[in-house]
Design an enzyme around this catalytic site. Sequence first.
Site, PDB file in Angstrom:
ATOM      1  N   ASP A 480       2.493  -1.550  -9.300  1.00 29.91           N
ATOM      2  CA  ASP A 480       2.360  -1.100  -7.912  1.00 29.91           C
ATOM      3  C   ASP A 480       3.562  -1.558  -7.086  1.00 29.91           C
ATOM      4  O   ASP A 480       4.338  -2.440  -7.510  1.00 29.91           O
ATOM      5  CB  ASP A 480       1.058  -1.672  -7.326  1.00 29.91           C
ATOM      6  CG  ASP A 480       0.395  -0.727  -6.347  1.00 29.91           C
ATOM      7  OD1 ASP A 480       1.108   0.101  -5.748  1.00 29.91           O
ATOM      8  OD2 ASP A 480      -0.829  -0.826  -6.177  1.00 29.91           O
ATOM      9  N   ASP A 550      -3.470   7.425  -2.824  1.00 28.40           N
ATOM     10  CA  ASP A 550      -4.630   6.574  -2.552  1.00 28.40           C
ATOM     11  C   ASP A 550      -5.776   7.392  -1.988  1.00 28.40           C
ATOM     12  O   ASP A 550      -6.892   6.890  -1.856  1.00 28.40           O
ATOM     13  CB  ASP A 550      -4.261   5.461  -1.565  1.00 28.40           C
ATOM     14  CG  ASP A 550      -3.678   4.253  -2.274  1.00 28.40           C
ATOM     15  OD1 ASP A 550      -3.685   4.236  -3.518  1.00 28.40           O
ATOM     16  OD2 ASP A 550      -3.203   3.321  -1.585  1.00 28.40           O
TER      17      ASP A 550
HETATM   18  C1  GLA Z   1      -2.290   0.217  -3.602  1.00 31.48           C
HETATM   19  C2  GLA Z   1      -2.660   1.169  -4.707  1.00 31.48           C
HETATM   20  C3  GLA Z   1      -4.138   1.109  -4.966  1.00 31.48           C
HETATM   21  C4  GLA Z   1      -4.541  -0.301  -5.314  1.00 31.48           C
HETATM   22  C5  GLA Z   1      -4.104  -1.252  -4.218  1.00 31.48           C
HETATM   23  C6  GLA Z   1      -4.308  -2.691  -4.624  1.00 31.48           C
HETATM   24  O1  GLA Z   1      -2.779   0.651  -2.383  1.00 31.48           O
HETATM   25  O2  GLA Z   1      -2.239   2.447  -4.408  1.00 31.48           O
HETATM   26  O3  GLA Z   1      -4.488   1.993  -6.008  1.00 31.48           O
HETATM   27  O4  GLA Z   1      -3.958  -0.672  -6.545  1.00 31.48           O
HETATM   28  O5  GLA Z   1      -2.728  -1.099  -3.900  1.00 31.48           O
HETATM   29  O6  GLA Z   1      -3.894  -3.573  -3.656  1.00 31.48           O
END
Ligand code: GLA
Length: 731
Positions: A480, A550
Amino acid sequence: MPITFDPSSRIFKLDTDSSTYAFLVHDEGYLVHLYYGPKVPDTAALAPLMYRGWYDSLSPRNPHVSDRRFSLDFIPQECPGSSNGDFRISALEVRSPAGDTVTDLRYTGHRIFPGKPELPGLPATFAQEGEAETLEIETADPVTGVKAFLLYTVFPGYDALARSVRVENPGSASVDLERAYSMCLELPSMDYDFLHMYGRWAKENTTVRHPLQHGLQGIQSKRGMTGPNHNPFAALVRKGADEDQGQAIGVSLIYSGNFSMEIEVDTLGCPRLLAGINPSTFRWRLEPGESFQTPEAVTVFSGEGLGGMSRRFHRLFLDHLMRSQWTKKKRPLLINDWEAAVFDFDDQLLVEFAQEAKELGVEMLVMDDGWFGARNNDYQGLGDWQVNENKLKGGLGHLIDQVNALGMKFGIWYEPEMVNPDSDLFRAHPDWIIQAKGREPSLSRNQYVLDMTRPEVRENIYQQMCAVLSSHNIEYVKWDCNRNISEAGNAVLPPERQGEFFHRYVLGVYELMDRITSTFPHILLENCSSGGGRFDPGMMYYSPQIWTSDCTDPIERLTIQFGASLCYPVASMGAHVSASPRTGFETKGAVALMGTFGYELDPRKLTPEEKAVAKEQIAAYHKYYDLIHYGDLYRITDPARDPYFADWQFVSPDRTEALFTRVVMRKPENYYQTQRLRGLDPEKYYTDEATGETYSGALLMSAGIDLSAPWPGPQDGSCVMKHFTARKAQG
Ligand code: GLA
């Protein structure tokens, strides 16, 4: 041979199965662009295409050229320099030891060879001998001596050209690269629309198409990463061309940092498109003997509309960019705990998730954020990649053993480029973050960005990751990256090299990603950046799938995934069934099946009905895996513009199988009852699996399929899937 050079006309022709790209070497050594479009047999006859205007008194001309029509101000070029009489946007600009920026590149030689060279330190398309052919043109500036090598690789079956530039300084004094674009594309008229994707967090990949205008237009990133705001993809689409027919030229930049795709339509109405590193945050010092390699840009020509362009990109990326062994290996069907648990989990909860999910047929549990350091919220812990044994009692190995004992694989989350101020790593190395001298660094999601240009920073993170990955049975990593870069500065580079920072950052990330994927080639890597904030082909080189957004609302996901599919294969799009409230469970599955498919919810909370549907979805995932991952995608409607329906279809490469999906975004009162299928073999006969009825491909593509339903018709958020299989032609 896809690449030919005709010594008498001095014209290079780069032919793919259905396109031709041509340019000539002028007597004075200028590389003059001639043509990019449908395949043509002519060579010398292309030469007059260089003229686009008439010399006038304001447009300077090389004193050795008597041809009054030849001014660089009008002539289309392969790698336009600067301050040499061409007043349009320049692809290459070098500040000389004398301080001027005159950049005047002339042809000095070329070579043509099979295959394709790697680009050191950068992701790029790859090819074996016989799969592609490469042309390297050598140019030099007669005064500074700076050389630019223009690379063109032709992928004939994909109608694709991969281009990049390597700049060398063979002189005895340093020079500064002020602009170093990867490619220049000149077109002869404004008869094109500019199509690109914009977005923001949780709303990525909105497509926009508008007529070209005189003057400047373009897309860019200055965020340090590509970002969701603009994707490093653009298309120039011929007026009148649409999804199914007409000409489209797609441009994709294989890069994950500050990029620019800049178009200038000149006074004559001729567009010049540049794609490459964003010059507004770039300056690179080249000492004597040093060289600089730009990222690679890929163009695809389609005479079969935007759909044809996308399918060419999809195949090219699957076959010649995404290098992971998982690209063409069946990937495990996963459940991710993030949306259900956020930071609030322990080993017991995860084991319960795994048990429930296993019952449904899920194959891997992914433990997302929150398993390390003091990470109980987003204020703490990033940078401390040691297991939090208060949460995972008995340790990570114990948890993985329990998951493995269920017959499931285990995956884990990292955010390697980031650090919270409240972390042991930051307390030990406060100087490792990106910060401009004397300025307070901004926070974003309560975190700083580690300076990945520095080898000691990368080494620390690599060692921390290795300690966990090499001692546990971990088969998946989600990488990430949840903030962008501000107050950019580097503690090590001298002031005159600070302009190199952003590109060096990207190179550092690539190096770390390369190291991790080379050390653990069996690990399936999924990229992510607050969803699709780094959904780009540079990342795809390392990770065959990227979390697309997301936002997991299936209706919103339609436009996000349709947009991404303009350039990127469905097999690269992370897509999960979640607990989001809109639409029925079936539709969530239908939309996630236009992606990698998985779950992101608390499986304990599913109703018996939802569990039954989940089992059907998982059966569909297996049944259609090859068709979806390796088949051709046809976008039939555009959910961003159609008021009611999102319709799409997959067709197997041999055209013996097709899967049609419709999602009803909004219930129409008096709705269309048929939809024409796409991409079938008109000669074949296809059986609708649900009804047993058989139709010719010709009929299905011209009259269409019947989608009528008794009043009141399909409800908001419902879906239809229809599977067709072909048997031999009748008669
Ligand atoms: C980001 C990612 C999510 C998740 C969060 C965790 O927003 O896109 O899928 O992994 O971080 O903090």
